[in-house]
Design an enzyme around this catalytic site. Structure first.
Site, PDB file in Angstrom:
ATOM      1  N   CYS A 195       0.840  -1.204   0.000  1.00  0.00           N
ATOM      2  CA  CYS A 195       0.000   0.000   0.000  1.00  0.00           C
ATOM      3  C   CYS A 195       0.877   1.259   0.000  1.00  0.00           C
ATOM      4  O   CYS A 195       1.357   1.688   1.055  1.00  0.00           O
ATOM      5  CB  CYS A 195      -0.920   0.009   1.222  1.00  0.00           C
ATOM      6  N   CYS A 206      -0.608   4.228   2.036  1.00  0.00           N
ATOM      7  CA  CYS A 206      -0.464   4.168   3.496  1.00  0.00           C
ATOM      8  C   CYS A 206       0.995   4.339   3.920  1.00  0.00           C
ATOM      9  O   CYS A 206       1.296   5.119   4.821  1.00  0.00           O
ATOM     10  CB  CYS A 206      -0.930   2.817   4.038  1.00  0.00           C
ATOM     11  N   ASP A 207       1.877   3.572   3.299  1.00  0.00           N
ATOM     12  CA  ASP A 207       3.244   3.441   3.819  1.00  0.00           C
ATOM     13  C   ASP A 207       4.262   4.323   3.102  1.00  0.00           C
ATOM     14  O   ASP A 207       5.388   4.486   3.589  1.00  0.00           O
ATOM     15  CB  ASP A 207       3.695   1.971   3.719  1.00  0.00           C
TER      16      ASP A 207
END
Ligand code: NAP
Length: 548
Positions: free
Chosen positions: A369, A372-373
């Site tokens: 992701c 997200c990361d």
């Protein structure tokens, strides 16, 4: 505002001014009803540039315009108050320190705004709002639990997990304390815990969860100090009767919900994690009609608000059991349903690469992701594996947030649309063609990858801080398989062309059926399935089958 070069994923607010005013009025009234004042103490560093404290001040100022219940103080990190509360990092925000030990390292912006708002209400109410089953587990914890939840402002899964932790503190403040840590504000702390994906949750320095959990599973993991994956509710859990239960809150499930409820069917949606499915983490969407360019999460928020006009959504609940029959019985981690029909819109999950080291280093530099990361890898080197629309969109997103990304693709041409491939070139993102990842190397975190050129056989080792994988999806069919739903040769749910599965009363829609896997096709399948369900409930085909 968005433009085609903006891969920030924020997409801007789509709320109409009149709706915004109504929402602010709603918030003012809700704050006015809170029984407690909410004390907030910010520890900042006055001498240096401190963008997180600036953001905190802005957010808090905005809330204080809505309510006089927020009592705000600010101290320098060198002040004796900082020593009293043992504050190590600017910017740290203490939330209601007179009642709870909740500290926020960073600032509640982006997705984390939702967590902050919910936290203010929970501490202002002094009630956890946990389900009775989760509350029971938390109340019984009788030794200290020091929770750390690592989050990022662009992670749509994070608020669910952070709010679980806040609820636990409010339920049992004598035993439970919490730090919510924005990985962008404190990459050193994230590094120390090797928390290279979000959300990650630690209790007493032990990893208890990767990803967001339903609150009962969170409570159970916190109690046992290790990740729990199964929670069956007590038999006296709430029973809900429905015409249609939809499992999955992605574009297919949300659209089906709108159509079914508008047909007059008593409908609900259950979603275990983040609403919107894969779209919620897609940085930018440029092929959904009506939007030239929109952040995936923004598109999801619009769909969810639309669906909520009609249909009840149970979010953060996982289906643990389905019993086919008339009615169909469904048990989630929190309640029981009896429903005339069931729609499986469970979507798909990322496909693993299968490289050596991938599982061991998942969350330690291996990520699925980028939204997200990605922020954790700013100014660092990563590779993005894949050659489809997802890999290219996500490589562009990483490039745009300042990550040094190289695309690694196993062939010499991309599968991605021409429009996206061109942008890769225009942004000078390097591509390693005909290259496969043989092994991901690193002791505690990703340090390098072993690559093989499948044309020449040459093996090289390339240093990298992260390995992002976007090589397609696998259908989420675990529940379907458990109850004997037939799958096709590719592992997707087999349906009769009208979204009916082999089990009477159970239907499917969206990526779990395979096909083109576009947002617009998933939405289309959701609407079709809801129309078929409506027609079948009037004139049940299973009764005709029985009569023959
Ligand atoms: P995809 O289109 O199936 O592409 C997967 C890519 O990963 C391919 O390039 C494939 O290589 C490569 N790959 C597969 N297995 C691999 C392995 N074991 N090792 C190395 N490489 C491997 O998947 P996707 O990009 O995730 O997209 C999935 C679906 O969502 C598609 O239908 C796509 O159109 C849609 N989508 C749409 C949008 C959009 O419209 N904005 C954005 C994202 C996704 P080969 O090319 O050699 O097979």
């Amino acid at each position: 505002m968005t433009n085609e070069n903006d891969y920030s994923g924020s997409g801007g607010s789509q709320i109409e001014p009149q709706d915004q005013e109504a929402f602010l009025e709603y918030l003012k009234n809700a704050f006015a009803r809170l029984p407690r004042d909410i004390s907030l103490i910010l520890f900042s560093s006055s001498g240096q540039e401190d963008i997180f404290s600036d953001a905190n001040r802005r957010v808090i100022r905005a809330f204080r315009e809505l309510t006089d219940k927020i009592v705000f103080r600010e101290y320098d990190i060198d002040h004796k108050e900082a020593r009293k509360y043992q504050i190590d990092f600017p910017s740290t925000l203490l939330i209601a320190p007179d009642h709870y030990n909740i500290r926020w390292i960073g600032s509640p912006v982006g997705e984390e705004g939702r967590t902050f708002l919910e936290t203010l209400f929970l501490v202002g109410m002094g009630k956890s709002d946990l389900s009775p089953q989760a509350a029971k587990i938390i109340q019984n914890i009788d030794t200290p639990r020091d929770i750390k939840v690592f989050v990022s402002p662009s992670c749509p899964y994070c608020p669910q997990q952070a709010v679980n932790a806040v609820k636990a503190v409010v339920e049992n403040p004598g035993m439970i304390s919490l730090e919510i840590i924005d990985i962008q504000c404190s990459p050193e702390l994230a590094d120390q815990y090797a928390a290279h994906s979000v959300p990650q949750t630690f209790a007493n320095d032990m990893l208890i969860a990767m990803g967001a959990q339903p609150e009962e599973l969170f409570a159970s993991s916190l109690d046992k100090l290790e990740q729990q994956t199964v929670f069956i509710p007590d038999s006296d859990a709430e029973l809900v009767n429905l015409d249609v239960l939809i499992i999955g809150g992605g574009p297919a499930g949300l659209t089906a919900g709108i159509y079914a409820a508008r047909s007059g069917l008593n409908t609900a949606i259950v979603e275990r994690a983040s609403l919107g499915g894969q779209v919620a983490t897609t940085p930018i969407v440029e092929n959904y009609p009506g939007f030239t360019s929109v952040g995936g999460k923004t598109l999801v928020d619009i769909m969810v608000s639309h669906a909520l006009e009609y249909v009840q959504i149970f979010q953060g609940e996982e289906v643990v059991e389905i019993e086919p029959g008339f009615p169909i019985k469904v048990t989630t981690t929190r309640r029981r349903f009896e429903t005339n029909t069931l729609l499986l819109a469970t979507g798909a999950k990322h496909k693993p690469l299968g490289a050596v080291g991938e599982n061991r280093l998942a969350g330690r530099g291996v990520s699925y992701c980028s939204t997200c990361d990605g922020p954790l890898f700013r100014r660092k080197k990563v590779i993005m594996v894949g050659g489809g629309n997802s890999a290219v969109t996500e490589a562009l997103h990483l490039h745009n947030i300042g990550v040094e990304v190289t695309l690694v693709h196993r062939r010499d041409t991309l599968r991605a649309q021409e429009f996206l491939s061109r942008q890769l070139e225009e942004n000078s993102i390097p591509v390693l063609w005909n290259t496969e990842v043989k092994e991901i190397l690193g002791k505690e975190r990703v340090e390098a990858v072993k690559l093989i050129n499948n044309k020449t056989g040459e093996i090289t080792v390339m240093e990298t801080n992260g390995v992002f994988i976007a090589i397609g999806y696998e259908p989420s069919v675990e529940l379907a398989k458990k109850i004997g739903i037939e799958l096709n040769d590719e592992g997707y749910i087999r349906q009769d062309g009208r979204h009916r599965t082999n089990i009477p009363g159970i239907y499917s829609a969206g990526d779990v059926e395979g096909g083109y896997k576009q947002i617009v096709t998933a939405a289309g399948q959701g609407s079709e399935a809801a129309i078929v369900i409506f027609e079948d409930l009037i004139n049940p085909y299973w009764k005709k089958q029985k009569a023959v």
